[in-house]
Design a protein around this motif. Structure first.
Motif, PDB file in Angstrom:
ATOM      1  N   CYS A 188       0.823  -1.175   0.287  1.00 43.69           N
ATOM      2  CA  CYS A 188       0.110  -0.044  -0.256  1.00 43.69           C
ATOM      3  C   CYS A 188       0.732   1.259   0.263  1.00 43.69           C
ATOM      4  CB  CYS A 188      -1.453   0.175   1.366  1.00 43.69           C
ATOM      5  SG  CYS A 188      -2.027   1.400   0.867  1.00 43.69           S
TER       6      CYS A 188
ATOM      7  N   CYS B  69      -0.243   3.228   3.759  1.00 47.23           N
ATOM      8  CA  CYS B  69       0.041   2.831   5.091  1.00 47.23           C
ATOM      9  C   CYS B  69       1.401   1.722   4.843  1.00 47.23           C
ATOM     10  CB  CYS B  69      -1.322   2.022   5.766  1.00 47.23           C
ATOM     11  SG  CYS B  69      -1.301   0.125   4.517  1.00 47.23           S
TER      12      CYS B  69
ATOM     13  N   CYS C 274      -4.264  -0.268  -0.441  1.00 49.02           N
ATOM     14  CA  CYS C 274      -5.587  -1.623   0.576  1.00 49.02           C
ATOM     15  C   CYS C 274      -6.744  -1.082   1.120  1.00 49.02           C
ATOM     16  CB  CYS C 274      -4.651  -1.980   1.830  1.00 49.02           C
ATOM     17  SG  CYS C 274      -5.047  -0.549   3.203  1.00 49.02           S
TER      18      CYS C 274
ATOM     19  N   CYS D   3      -6.918   2.184   2.927  1.00 47.41           N
ATOM     20  CA  CYS D   3      -6.699   3.565   3.379  1.00 47.41           C
ATOM     21  C   CYS D   3      -7.174   4.406   1.176  1.00 47.41           C
ATOM     22  CB  CYS D   3      -4.783   3.700   2.389  1.00 47.41           C
ATOM     23  SG  CYS D   3      -3.627   2.907   3.350  1.00 47.41           S
TER      24      CYS D   3
END
Ligand SMILES: [Zn+2]
Ligand SMILES: [Zn+2]
Ligand SMILES: [Zn+2]
Length: 145
Positions: A62, A65, A90, A93
């Protein structure tokens, strides 16, 4: 009389018995001895592998994150978000980003008031990132003139 300039290795400066041409991608001028050629070949091979691993990791990670994402959960960023190409997010997010984006287009960036159906897009030269309510649009427009 015969001049024979002895060839030295670009990297270690030793005289070369058998000269090796460096690969183009190495950015090395001149010639290399067999030791240095072998060493550089190995170094570049390792470097290339590391770069490939990094690329694979980037494709599974991601962007926000940095968690590893399952293949079927990968989400591509929307173009409106103006993020880098070839990145993935992801689910968490992605949803957050989507929410932020919706907030951004639904509310005035200046005063935070909810914008109605009619949109007032700021003029490019104002360098305002987001949308404006009518009042703020008029205010900026007046100030600019
Ligand atoms: Zn050498
Ligand atoms: Zn994430
Ligand atoms: Zn406003």
């Amino acid at each position: 009389m015969q001049f024979r300039k002895s060839q030295t290795c670009t990297l270690c400066n030793r005289d070369i018995k058998f000269k090796y041409k460096p690969e183009k991608s190495w950015n090395i001028t001149g010639y290399l001895c067999s030791d240095c050629h072998m060493k550089t070949t190995k170094e570049f091979f390792v470097k290339q592998q590391e770069e490939e691993e990094l690329l694979i990791k980037k494709q599974n990670q991601c962007f926000i994150c940095h968690n590893i994402i399952d293949e079927d959960k990968k989400k591509k960023a929307r173009w409106q978000w103006r993020m880098e190409n070839d990145i993935f997010l992801c689910e968490k997010c992605y949803d957050k980003k989507e929410q932020d984006y919706q907030t951004k287009i639904d509310f005035c960036v200046k005063c935070g008031k909810k914008i109605g159906f009619i949109r007032y897009n700021p003029k490019p030269k104002w360098k305002v990132d987001g949308q404006l309510c009518r009042k703020c649009w008029d205010a900026i427009n007046a100030a600019q003139n």
